[in-house]
Motif scaffolding. Structure first.
Motif, short mmCIF file in Angstrom:
data_model
loop_
_atom_site.label_atom_id
_atom_site.label_comp_id
_atom_site.label_asym_id
_atom_site.label_seq_id
_atom_site.Cartn_x
_atom_site.Cartn_y
_atom_site.Cartn_z
N GLU A 174 0.87 -1.16 0.00
CA GLU A 174 0.00 0.00 0.00
C GLU A 174 0.92 1.23 0.00
O GLU A 174 1.59 1.51 1.00
CB GLU A 174 -0.91 -0.10 1.23
N PRO A 175 1.00 1.95 -1.13
CA PRO A 175 1.98 3.05 -1.24
C PRO A 175 1.81 4.13 -0.18
O PRO A 175 2.81 4.69 0.29
CB PRO A 175 1.73 3.61 -2.63
N ILE A 176 0.57 4.45 0.19
CA ILE A 176 0.40 5.54 1.17
C ILE A 176 1.00 5.13 2.51
O ILE A 176 1.75 5.89 3.13
CB ILE A 176 -1.09 5.92 1.33
N MET A 178 3.32 2.99 3.02
CA MET A 178 4.78 2.96 2.87
C MET A 178 5.37 4.35 3.08
O MET A 178 6.38 4.53 3.76
CB MET A 178 5.14 2.50 1.46
N THR A 179 4.74 5.34 2.45
CA THR A 179 5.27 6.71 2.55
C THR A 179 5.02 7.29 3.93
O THR A 179 5.88 8.00 4.47
CB THR A 179 4.65 7.59 1.45
N LEU A 180 3.88 6.99 4.51
CA LEU A 180 3.61 7.53 5.85
C LEU A 180 4.62 6.99 6.86
O LEU A 180 4.93 7.66 7.85
CB LEU A 180 2.17 7.20 6.29
N GLN A 182 7.56 7.01 6.40
CA GLN A 182 8.73 7.89 6.25
C GLN A 182 8.41 9.33 6.67
O GLN A 182 9.08 10.27 6.27
CB GLN A 182 9.19 7.89 4.79
N SER A 185 11.10 11.97 7.59
CA SER A 185 11.85 12.63 6.50
C SER A 185 11.02 13.74 5.87
O SER A 185 11.53 14.79 5.52
CB SER A 185 12.23 11.63 5.41
N ILE A 186 9.72 13.48 5.73
CA ILE A 186 8.85 14.48 5.11
C ILE A 186 8.75 15.71 6.01
O ILE A 186 8.86 16.85 5.57
CB ILE A 186 7.45 13.89 4.81
N PHE A 189 11.78 17.81 5.78
CA PHE A 189 11.77 18.60 4.54
C PHE A 189 10.91 19.84 4.72
O PHE A 189 11.32 20.96 4.39
CB PHE A 189 11.25 17.75 3.36
N ILE A 190 9.72 19.64 5.26
CA ILE A 190 8.78 20.76 5.39
C ILE A 190 9.31 21.81 6.37
O ILE A 190 9.24 23.01 6.11
CB ILE A 190 7.38 20.24 5.79
N ARG A 197 10.83 29.15 2.35
CA ARG A 197 9.70 29.66 1.56
C ARG A 197 8.46 29.85 2.45
O ARG A 197 7.42 29.23 2.22
CB ARG A 197 9.36 28.68 0.43
N LEU A 200 4.89 30.20 0.96
CA LEU A 200 4.12 29.09 0.41
C LEU A 200 3.14 28.53 1.44
O LEU A 200 2.05 28.07 1.10
CB LEU A 200 5.07 27.99 -0.07
N TYR A 201 3.55 28.57 2.68
CA TYR A 201 2.75 27.96 3.74
C TYR A 201 1.73 28.92 4.34
O TYR A 201 0.89 28.53 5.13
CB TYR A 201 3.68 27.37 4.81
#
Ligand code: SF4
Lengths: 204, 458
Positions: A174-176, A178-180, A182, A185-186, A189-190, A197, A200-201
């Motif tokens: 399940e790709p979501i 899998m990414t969650l 991580q 790391s996300i 980044f934010i 920036r 942007l937020y």
């Protein structure tokens, strides 16, 4: 998420044309509800049925031929699944019963949609697969990346697939999720990006 | 030495998160529309997940909305289509997304309003479950179309997992001849290199002819990248880009807009194509794939695919000019912006649509429509006999409901001539808006210069 894909053997329907677009795979008029369901019947509706609104089959369309009955593998030419990004095309193919699509090449969005829905998009460039016999038996071993054509003479082909697609399909991941996993790391980044920036937020 | 695309990619790659050669790319802004976005929102909610940052996501109503002037808020152009509008509205509201509803003053086709509102801007990553998201690369953004499941992924994680594509540069040197538009340039490229010519690449368009194009024309050029099977297209932002975006609602601050963002001189592409702009002529498609395109002054190929010829009701070797038509459509994310309407109105002023031709113009957005009406273009269209519609995708694609009759030959400023794209049996010819207008007047495929001189001018 989709069932894991390891080996598959089935009958193939051969559509010997190039540039089959997702409008043909599932015409927009067949996307009747905000839903992923009920699409199998609309698969190739414009080619499969005599009239746009009807359900009377066109007997010579490869999918309607007796030798293709129960087909689980679809074979076509170049640039299969080009056009609209509608994932409904893949849902319709899956609901009809397809597990493997073999083509010279694929539309990029369509290919991504396949692997997220447990369908193996298998490209065999330069192998003239549109010449294969409608209804031919094919077996596919994803782990070994091998395809066998069970025709009068049995032929074997190796195929390429990128490691991410292979992993996703083999394990039915399940790709979501899998990414969650991580998320750290996300978030990093934010956090960094918010300093670079801030606009942007906070925009509008 | 990096390309513009490398720079956009690197700036959004989440470190240490790649799996099996697929990077995790942070998405700055996410766009949804009611046709494919509603199902993504619904499925996400069913999984008990919420958007990571709903304020950076936008839900737009465009695909199914009625194009009848004075339409109701939930009025769809296809039977049962109202549910796409109401369900998407409810789900977008519940999820806290920015909603650009049917009656919003900025409503319009997602790829038309994203530049108008500066939701798309240089240096940003954007995705939308719609294949023509590549249009937005015209502003120096990294923008591409995804599927619904990927849109769910983007909503939930703020990222998309994707393998870095190969890169191609298409340099267009020299100047386009008068009357030759970005649409012709894009069709020319697809006709020459094939509908698979872009082969999953990220394409950078550059060169003198591209620098010459205004922003609206660049959007048209990049719009057609997906018909070339490209992953996306991008154009380096310049002074025109900054001027276009400055002051718009979601625009980055001026100092950000002024930053240089371009391919380093020594950067290497996987493939390079050079086009001489002076060799490009007005184009029109004859078949059912965008690659089945010829010069407007040309003939239907003698080696054309039989299936396409049969569907289109054409004979090999016949001149395309002069073929009688029954319909004309001006609009869509390809050619539904103000400059497109202006170029068609120039042809239509003081002229009438031929008898037996149904001609429809649907501005790409409320903004385009307002400005067109302020300039009096609506009067020119209506006086000529065009229907003047309310913004949305309209007759660009058939979703059930009202359209041209089966077998009707339609000249269209859209991007897809697939079988049945505009309706069962409808025969679509893709071309630029001025040629659509001229053909509507002539009642057959015609170039603007072939029309008789207007009375007032005589
Ligand atoms: S105008 Fe046509 S091509 Fe553009 S987004 Fe709408 S349906 Fe798609």
């Amino acid at each position: 998420m989709a069932e894991p894909f390891r080996v598959h053997r089935g009958r193939a329907v051969v559509l010997p044309v190039n540039h089959v677009d997702t409008d043909q795979i599932i015409p927009s008029r067949e996307m009747k509800r905000v839903s992923r369901e009920g699409l199998g019947e609309g698969l190739f509706a414009g080619w499969r049925y005599r009239e746009a609104s009807g359900r009377e089959p066109v007997p010579e369309f490869p999918l309607n031929r007796p030798e293709a009955e129960g087909a689980t593998i679809l074979v076509s030419g170049e640039n299969f699944g080009c056009g609209s990004s509608r994932e409904h095309a893949v849902w319709a193919l899956a609901q009809y019963g397809f597990r493997v699509i073999i083509a010279e090449s694929f539309g990029a969005i369509f290919r991504g949609n396949c692997i997220r829905n447990g369908i193996l998009p298998l490209s065999l460039p330069g192998k003239d697969c549109t010449q294969w016999r409608n209804g031919v038996e094919i077996s596919v071993d994803l782990e070994a990346q091998k395809l066998i054509l069970h025709d009068q003479t049995v032929r074997q082909y190796d195929f390429d697939i990128d490691p991410y697609a292979k992993k996703l399909l083999l394990e039915g991941l399940e790709p979501i999720a899998m990414t969650l996993s991580q998320s750290e790391s996300i978030e990093e980044f934010i956090e960094r990006d918010k300093k670079m920036r801030p606009w942007l937020y906070s925009a509008a | 030495m990096r390309t513009l695309f490398d720079k956009l990619w690197d700036a959004h790659r989440v470190e240490g998160a790649a799996i099996g050669g697929h990077d995790l790319i942070a998405i700055d802004r996410l766009l949804l529309h009611e046709r494919t976005g509603g199902v993504a929102l619904k499925s996400l909610a069913e999984k008990g997940l919420r958007p990571l940052d709903p304020k950076r996501a936008f839900a737009v109503m465009d695909h199914i909305v009625s194009f009848r002037e004075g339409r109701d808020r939930d009025e769809a152009r296809s039977p049962g289509g109202g549910a796409f509008i109401t369900e998407t509205r409810a789900m977008a509201t519940e999820a806290g997304l920015n909603l650009i509803d049917t009656d919003h003053p900025s409503q319009g086709i997602v790829h038309v309003i994203a530049p108008e509102l500066a939701i798309a801007a240089p240096g940003l990553t954007l995705v939308c479950p719609d294949s023509h998201t590549c249009s937005l690369g015209a502003l120096g953004a990294l923008a591409w179309g995804i599927g619904s499941s990927e849109a769910e992924h983007a909503l939930a994680t703020g990222c998309v997992r994707v393998k870095k594509p190969k890169q191609m540069r298409i340099r267009i040197e020299g100047r386009l001849p008068p009357g030759v538009t970005a649409k012709d340039l894009a069709l020319h490229i697809i006709a020459n290199y094939g509908a698979n010519g872009g082969n999953g690449c990220a394409i950078e368009y550059s060169g003198e002819a591209v620098a010459d194009l205004d922003i609206e024309a660049r959007l048209t050029l990049c719009n057609l990248a997906v018909e070339f099977a490209a992953f996306t297209a991008v154009i380096a932002p310049d002074e025109k880009t900054r001027a276009f975006l400055e002051g718009k609602p979601f625009a980055p601050p001026s100092n950000v807009l002024r930053q240089r963002l371009e391919t380093d001189e020594q950067a290497v592409f996987d493939r390079e194509i050079l086009i001489e702009a002076t060799t490009v002529s007005p184009q029109i498609s004859w078949g059912t794939s965008p690659e089945e395109t010829i010069s407007l002054s040309g003939r239907v190929p003698t080696d054309g695919r039989e299936k396409a010829l049969r569907y289109m009701g054409l004979a090999p070797g016949m001149p395309i000019e002069g073929v009688p038509i029954g319909g004309a459509f001006i609009g869509s994310c390809t050619n539904g912006r103000l400059s497109d309407l202006v170029s068609a109105a120039k042809v239509l002023r003081g002229r009438k649509v031929a008898e037996g031709v149904r001609a429809v113009c649907v501005p790409g957005s409320q903004g385009v429509k307002r400005e067109a009406e302020r300039q009096g273009l609506d009067v020119i269209f209506k006086d000529a006999g065009f229907e003047w519609g309310a913004p949305g995708c309209a007759m660009c694609f058939y979703a059930g409901g009202e359209t041209f009759a089966p077998g009707t030959r339609v000249v269209s400023s859209t991007n897809r001539n697939f079988e049945g794209r505009q309706g069962p049996g409808v025969r679509t010819h893709l071309t630029n808006p001025a040629v659509v207008a001229a053909s509507a007047v002539a009642g057959r495929i015609a170039s603007p210069s072939s029309l008789p001189v207007r009375e007032e001018a005589a």
